[in-house]
Design an enzyme around this catalytic site. Sequence first.
Site, PDB file in Angstrom:
ATOM      1  CG  HIS A  90      63.737   9.460 -93.269  1.00  0.00           C
ATOM      2  ND1 HIS A  90      63.856   8.525 -92.351  1.00  0.00           N
ATOM      3  CD2 HIS A  90      64.238   8.881 -94.438  1.00  0.00           C
ATOM      4  CE1 HIS A  90      64.278   7.521 -92.717  1.00  0.00           C
ATOM      5  NE2 HIS A  90      64.748   7.505 -93.898  1.00  0.00           N
ATOM      6  CG  ASN A 150      66.248   3.396 -91.782  1.00  0.00           C
ATOM      7  OD1 ASN A 150      65.978   4.710 -91.529  1.00  0.00           O
ATOM      8  ND2 ASN A 150      66.560   3.210 -93.057  1.00  0.00           N
TER       9      ASN A 150
HETATM   10  C1  HEM Z   1      70.718   2.338 -95.478  1.00  0.00           C
HETATM   11  C2  HEM Z   1      70.234   3.302 -96.102  1.00  0.00           C
HETATM   12  C3  HEM Z   1      69.620   4.632 -95.580  1.00  0.00           C
HETATM   13  C4  HEM Z   1      69.212   4.953 -94.291  1.00  0.00           C
HETATM   14  C5  HEM Z   1      69.464   4.300 -93.149  1.00  0.00           C
HETATM   15  C6  HEM Z   1      68.747   6.401 -94.402  1.00  0.00           C
HETATM   16  C7  HEM Z   1      68.326   7.199 -93.154  1.00  0.00           C
HETATM   17  C8  HEM Z   1      67.908   8.407 -93.423  1.00  0.00           C
HETATM   18  C9  HEM Z   1      67.194   8.904 -92.161  1.00  0.00           C
HETATM   19  C10 HEM Z   1      67.051   8.508 -90.867  1.00  0.00           C
HETATM   20  C11 HEM Z   1      66.643  10.334 -92.828  1.00  0.00           C
HETATM   21  C12 HEM Z   1      65.992  11.432 -91.881  1.00  0.00           C
HETATM   22  C13 HEM Z   1      67.073  12.208 -91.388  1.00  0.00           C
HETATM   23  C14 HEM Z   1      66.382  13.123 -90.609  1.00  0.00           C
HETATM   24  O1  HEM Z   1      65.659  12.945 -89.730  1.00  0.00           O
HETATM   25  O2  HEM Z   1      66.719  14.244 -90.660  1.00  0.00           O
HETATM   26  C15 HEM Z   1      67.113  10.200 -94.119  1.00  0.00           C
HETATM   27  C16 HEM Z   1      66.742  11.595 -95.130  1.00  0.00           C
HETATM   28  C17 HEM Z   1      67.065  11.375 -96.179  1.00  0.00           C
HETATM   29  N1  HEM Z   1      67.832  10.331 -96.928  1.00  0.00           N
HETATM   30 FE1  HEM Z   1      68.342   8.412 -96.428  1.00  0.00          FE
HETATM   31  N2  HEM Z   1      68.708   6.468 -95.769  1.00  0.00           N
HETATM   32  C18 HEM Z   1      69.220   5.715 -96.485  1.00  0.00           C
HETATM   33  C19 HEM Z   1      69.389   5.737 -97.834  1.00  0.00           C
HETATM   34  C20 HEM Z   1      69.580   6.860 -98.518  1.00  0.00           C
HETATM   35  C21 HEM Z   1      69.822   6.988 -99.844  1.00  0.00           C
HETATM   36  C22 HEM Z   1      70.632   5.799-100.666  1.00  0.00           C
HETATM   37  C23 HEM Z   1      69.457   8.091-100.380  1.00  0.00           C
HETATM   38  C24 HEM Z   1      69.902   8.622-101.717  1.00  0.00           C
HETATM   39  C25 HEM Z   1      70.925   8.137-102.474  1.00  0.00           C
HETATM   40  C26 HEM Z   1      69.002   8.924 -99.112  1.00  0.00           C
HETATM   41  C27 HEM Z   1      68.466  10.172 -99.553  1.00  0.00           C
HETATM   42  C28 HEM Z   1      67.766  10.765 -98.398  1.00  0.00           C
HETATM   43  C29 HEM Z   1      67.598  12.169 -98.341  1.00  0.00           C
HETATM   44  C30 HEM Z   1      67.615  13.142 -99.456  1.00  0.00           C
HETATM   45  C31 HEM Z   1      66.996  12.417 -97.078  1.00  0.00           C
HETATM   46  C32 HEM Z   1      66.502  13.893 -96.536  1.00  0.00           C
HETATM   47  C33 HEM Z   1      67.582  14.670 -95.967  1.00  0.00           C
HETATM   48  C34 HEM Z   1      67.376  16.116 -95.947  1.00  0.00           C
HETATM   49  O3  HEM Z   1      66.338  16.952 -96.436  1.00  0.00           O
HETATM   50  O4  HEM Z   1      67.756  16.516 -94.745  1.00  0.00           O
HETATM   51  N3  HEM Z   1      68.886   7.851 -98.223  1.00  0.00           N
HETATM   52  N4  HEM Z   1      67.486   8.960 -94.197  1.00  0.00           N
END
Ligand code: HEM
Length: 452
Positions: free
Chosen positions: A54, A127
């Site tokens: 993202h 999402n």
């Molecule tokens: C239903 C599944 C998921 C959705 C809806 C989702 C949604 C999101 C969204 C919207 C962001 C961006 C947030 C922002 O704008 O700052 C994000 C960031 C991130 N997601 Fe997910 N994600 C999902 C699954 C996962 C999974 C399974 C992992 C790891 C196990 C993961 C790891 C991350 C990481 C590391 C970030 C960056 C966080 C940061 O640096 O602030 N995500 N995710």
Amino acid sequence: MPPDPNPGGGCAPAVPGNHSQTVGDDGPVLVQDGILHERLETFVHQKGIERAVHTKGYGALGTFQTYQSMREYTKAAFLQGAGRRTKVLVRFSLAVSNRGTPDTARNVHGFATRFYTDEGNFDIVGNHIPVFFIRDAMRFPETIAALSPSPQSNLADPGRFWDYLARTPEGTHMLTWLYSDVGTLASVRHMRGFGINTFVWVNAEGRRRYIKYHWIPLAGEEYLDRQQAGELAAKDPDAAARDLYDALANGEAVEYELCVQMMDPCDAQTLPFDPLDDTKVWSEESYPLIPVGKMTLDQNPEDYKTQVEQAAFSPANLVEGIELSADKMLQGRSFIYWDAQRRRLGPDFRGIPVNRQQGGWSPQKMVTSGQGLPVAGELVRADIQKPDDFTQAGERYRSLSADWQERLVDNIASELYLASQSAQECVLGYLSAADAGFGERVRARMEEYKQK
Ligand code: HEM
């Protein structure tokens, strides 16, 4: 017209601080010139670490107002009274992206909302598609790798994605969303948002209910077809970011309704699928959308970096009355966001202004899930009991209008025919398991592409 930076006239006003310290007019610059050093060092340090996923995003600020009290279902204080207002921040994003990824290229769009409640920060990190490819966080790194450029050529390589999908039958439902027109859009003002994972609301009596979150755009939904998306990507890679920014700058409010679906956890025993499986949706007939309130975005950030980029969203930022379920994806997400943010923003990321919360944060204030719930069992590493990978993919295909079906078939075929033979056969098998006609149509369309 922007204000004149030099109202006194003249093209190059003298700024004494703009010169390095030298030995005489022609001599070298001195190492002691701390001002020069600090200015250059600030420049090279100011670019922060990007998000692991993202990466490309844009944000807006506004207010959430409840329609009605949710007291019967949750203790969450900001949902207790009708008309209660809470400040919000939203960051929209492209799941697999770098800063130059075109907004209209096929992608999952992030929709992360922060509620600054009096009891602390509460985030819905969702999402724009209601399901995900996988149901266990263990495979998340593999998923992102499959969607990223080839490590060998550093070029986009769709073959990697189709090989991945061939080993991921549970991703068939997600494919029917991402490869429909929902996967290509020019405006986040016209997309839906979903919490995707299953959460838990707990009321004052301790009764727990499973919850799914939905954001409905009040301006209606709009998507692009593949050709329109490609043309717009070339004309304006930032089309969706610009659309949002310009709307807010022109004084147009951007509104979404928050609805929830609720389920009694006992229903898990009788349903044909697992309600903690994020590759599934819940029927809106059996679990109707209950309106909770309206979010109005009405302000652009004045400083993107400090007001949006530094925001540290996490599904584990909870308030009393809202918990995580045992959904295996959500459990993996529960710690990795904070890990990522300690690296990306530093150990004091919660002290950065955009992340501060009412009353400050301390481990004692952290809301943990399931307090008082009895849990027992043997340690296992296993898939869920009711995987049911294809039923909902078929239902989704059959629910589409003829022209949406046609474009879904064409979008898949236009890439799948380039994949390895074994991946083609696996994916066609999954599509046929979802709906025999779906598989046949994609196979026939692939033949047409191969003849071209
Ligand atoms: C239903 C599944 C998921 C959705 C809806 C989702 C949604 C999101 C969204 C919207 C962001 C961006 C947030 C922002 O704008 O700052 C994000 C960031 C991130 N997601 Fe997910 N994600 C999902 C699954 C996962 C999974 C399974 C992992 C790891 C196990 C993961 C790891 C991350 C990481 C590391 C970030 C960056 C966080 C940061 O640096 O602030 N995500 N995710």
